[in-house]
Design an enzyme around this catalytic site. Sequence first.
Site, PDB file in Angstrom:
ATOM      1  N   SER A   6       0.701  -1.246   0.003  1.00 14.41           N
ATOM      2  CA  SER A   6      -0.169  -0.151   0.032  1.00 14.41           C
ATOM      3  C   SER A   6       0.897   1.277   0.023  1.00 14.41           C
ATOM      4  CB  SER A   6      -0.918   0.010   1.175  1.00 14.41           C
ATOM      5  OG  SER A   6      -2.046   0.859   0.954  1.00 14.41           O
ATOM      6  N   ASP A  45     -10.051  -6.509  -3.422  1.00 12.58           N
ATOM      7  CA  ASP A  45      -9.314  -5.395  -2.824  1.00 12.58           C
ATOM      8  C   ASP A  45     -10.417  -4.098  -3.379  1.00 12.58           C
ATOM      9  OD1 ASP A  45      -7.918  -3.138  -1.922  1.00 12.58           O
ATOM     10  OD2 ASP A  45      -6.192  -4.001  -2.707  1.00 12.58           O
ATOM     11  N   HIS A 104      -7.346  -6.000   0.607  1.00 13.81           N
ATOM     12  CA  HIS A 104      -6.263  -5.226   0.419  1.00 13.81           C
ATOM     13  C   HIS A 104      -5.092  -5.666   1.288  1.00 13.81           C
ATOM     14  CE1 HIS A 104      -4.433  -1.302  -0.494  1.00 13.81           C
ATOM     15  NE2 HIS A 104      -4.224  -1.063   0.715  1.00 13.81           N
TER      16      HIS A 104
END
Length: 257
Positions: A81, A207, A235
């Site tokens: 991320s 996600d 995610h």
Amino acid sequence: MLHYTTHSQGDPIYLLHGWALNSHVWDCVLPGLAQHGKIIAIDLPGHGKSALPDNGNYDLDAITNEVAQLIDSGATVVGWSLGGLVALNLACKYPELVHKLVLVAGSPRFVRSPDWPNAVDKSVIDGFAQSLVSDYRATILRFLAIQALGSDQAKQSIKALREKVFINGEPQLIALQEGLNLLSETDMRTRLPDIRCPTLIVAGEKDTLIPANSGSDTAKLLPNSQLAIIGGAGHAPFISHSEEFLSIVTAFINEKA
């Protein structure tokens, strides 16, 4: 100086976590990864036990420069991320340090635009930025819940993320605010063709923050990349589908470049 922990021996594998979290988020896959190299799990600036950048700035280059001070040449860098943005920037700025790159639920651009449709609406990130001021703990926990949304193991993933979020102390407010700004404003797409190291993009099929199709879009911009989509994952695929994640990532690490 950034806080980090090391595990095992061998070729270095660096782990960069996502927004609001810390190096403990990788705990569930550390034993598996440690069988394939020396693991260095880093708390990003202003997160966990790490201080803010020395120069007082909190932009992508400042974070990247802090991380680069810990990286040994020829490393594998795994970024999740927000940590994926740092990893991409590290590969651009310091190509001699990054031997292989693993981008987990990451993207060169997090917000949606007409020419980048597979992303999150900017209003979502802006909403989190506004609510940070009134109750940042609740904002963080709500963000964690969204990260697990859609996953086949959503409840377990949310529980695991919540257990890790404050384990190294509370992230600093400026790091949270500026981190969201990075997610909202950063666009590295034009720089990706300069990244020549082997790159693995790991996407979660479900996600809701970085759609799996974004992984395909990103792979088209990276000259030496491959894409793996983990079915049923959100995610945080290394938490919800840790065995499959380990199988994919360790196979990539062990490939001859």
